[in-house]
Design a protein around this motif. Structure first.
Motif: not given
Length: 316
Positions: A176, A291-292, A294-300
Motif C-alpha cells: 500500500r 503503521s505500515r 498495520y495497513n498491510e495486514m488489513k489487506q484492503r
C-alpha cells in the motif's frame, strides 16, 4: 501491430485536460500509422468537471478509456489503477498538467524498440523550482539511490515507458505504501533515459503540497529499507558512550579536581532530557514501520473503481 497504452492520472484537471487533448492528439495521429493505441484516463476522485471531460473525450475517440475511482486515493494509487488496466505491449505514464514534455514520447518508443525494458524521462534542469524544492529533491534522490537499492535516476518522476514484461513484474508488488519511481527502479531490467525540460503547469494548481511530498519521501525510505531502525541502534550506542564518558569525567573530578564539578542538577537534567529524546526518536521510527505493517495486514484493495466509460466496460 504492437500496442501502446498511455496512462494519465487526473485530479481536478478540468482546465488542463482540453490542453492535454490538443497536445496529445497529433502525437497519437503520428503513432497510429505503426501502433495500436489506448489512452487510459484515471479520475482520482475529482470534484470538478474532470470526469465529464473524460467521458466526452472517450465518446469522440474510441481509443480513450475513462476510469473513475470512488474517492481520492492519491496519485500513486491512481497510477497503479491505470497500470492494472493497461493492455499494451508498452505503457507510457505521465501527468495531465503537461509539465512533462510529451514531445519526447517518440524518442522513448524508439529506445523501447531498440530493446530497452524501461525508459525514464528525466528532467534536465530544475531552475524554475525554488531553492528549497531543488535542495530537498536532491537530498531525496541521493538518499533513495544510496539506501533503497533502486536504479531509478535522479530527477525522474512518473513519466516513464515500461514494456509488458517489466510492467507485469511491477504489478506483482501490491504494497500500500507505494512510491512507484523507486519500485520501478528496484525491479531492475534494462533501462535508458531521455531528457526534457520540465514546463510550467498549463493550467490549474499543483496537487502536491509540502505534506504530500514529505509523506512520499517517507514512504520511499521506510518501505524500502530497514536502515532507520539500524540508525536508532547507532544513535543509542553513541549516546551511551557520551553518558559513560561524562560519568568517567565526573569520577575523575570527584577524586582529583572537585572544584571542576558543576553544582546543582543541570548536568543530570541535560542527560535525562537527551536520553528521553533519543527514546522518543527510536519509538517514532518503530511507529513508522508498525503503521505500515498495520495497513498491510488489513489487506484492503489499493483502490475502488466507481465507474468506467461505456466502451471501457465492453472491452474488459
Amino acid at each position: 501491430m504492437k500496442k501502446i497504452s498511455f496512462v494519465i492520472p487526473c485530479y481536478n484537471e478540468q482546465d488542463s485536460l482540453p490542453l492535454l487533448k490538443c497536445e496529445l492528439t497529433p502525437i497519437c495521429d503520428m503513432l497510429r500509422e505503426s501502433y495500436d493505441l489506448e489512452i487510459i484516463l484515471v479520475d482520482d476522485g475529482s470534484t470538478d468537471r474532470t470526469w465529464q471531460i473524460i467521458t466526452d473525450w472517450s465518446v469522440e475517440d474510441p481509443i480513450v478509456r475513462g476510469i473513475m475511482l470512488s474517492r481520492n486515493f492519491g496519485h500513486q494509487l491512481a497510477l497503479t489503477c491505470g497500470y492494472d488496466h493497461a493492455t499494451g505491449d508498452a505503457m507510457i505514464s505521465f501527468d495531465a498538467d503537461l509539465q512533462d514534455d510529451i514531445t519526447v514520447i517518440p524518442r522513448m518508443i524508439e529506445k523501447w524498440e531498440q530493446g530497452t525494458d524501461i525508459v525514464f524521462a528525466v528532467r534536465s534542469q530544475r531552475e524554475k523550482d525554488t531553492f528549497f524544492k531543488r535542495a530537498t529533491a536532491k537530498l531525496f534522490y541521493a538518499t533513495q539511490q544510496k539506501i533503497c537499492k533502486t536504479t531509478a535516476p535522479q530527477n525522474c518522476a512518473d513519466f516513464r515507458l515500461m514494456n509488458r514484461n517489466s510492467l507485469n513484474a511491477l504489478l506483482t508488488l501490491r504494497e500500500r505504501a507505494r512510491i512507484l519511481r523507486t519500485m520501478v527502479g528496484w525491479c531492475g531490467f534494462k533501462t535508458d533515459t531521455v531528457y526534457f525540460e520540465r514546463q510550467e503547469r498549463s493550467a490549474g494548481t499543483t496537487k502536491y503540497s509540502l505534506k504530500k511530498m514529505i509523506d512520499l519521501a517517507m514512504d520511499g525510505i521506510f518501505s524500502f529499507t530497514d536502515l532507520p531502525l539500524k540508525i536508532a541502534y547507532y544513535f543509542s550506542g553513541i549516546f551511551l558512550l557520551i553518558c559513560l564518558g561524562y560519568l568517567v569525567y565526573n569520577g575523575y573530578c570527584w577524586f582529583f579536581q572537585p572544584h571542576k564539578l558543576e553544582p546543582g542538577w543541570l548536568s543530570l537534567v541535560v542527560l535525562i532530557t537527551g536520553f528521553n529524546a533519543l527514546i522518543l526518536f527510536c519509538l517514532g521510527i518503530m511507529g513508522e514501520y508498525i503503521s505500515r505493517i498495520y495497513n498491510e495486514m488489513k489487506q484492503r484493495p489499493l483502490y475502488l473503481v466507481a465507474r468506467k466509460t461505456e466502451h471501457s466496460s465492453e472491452n474488459e
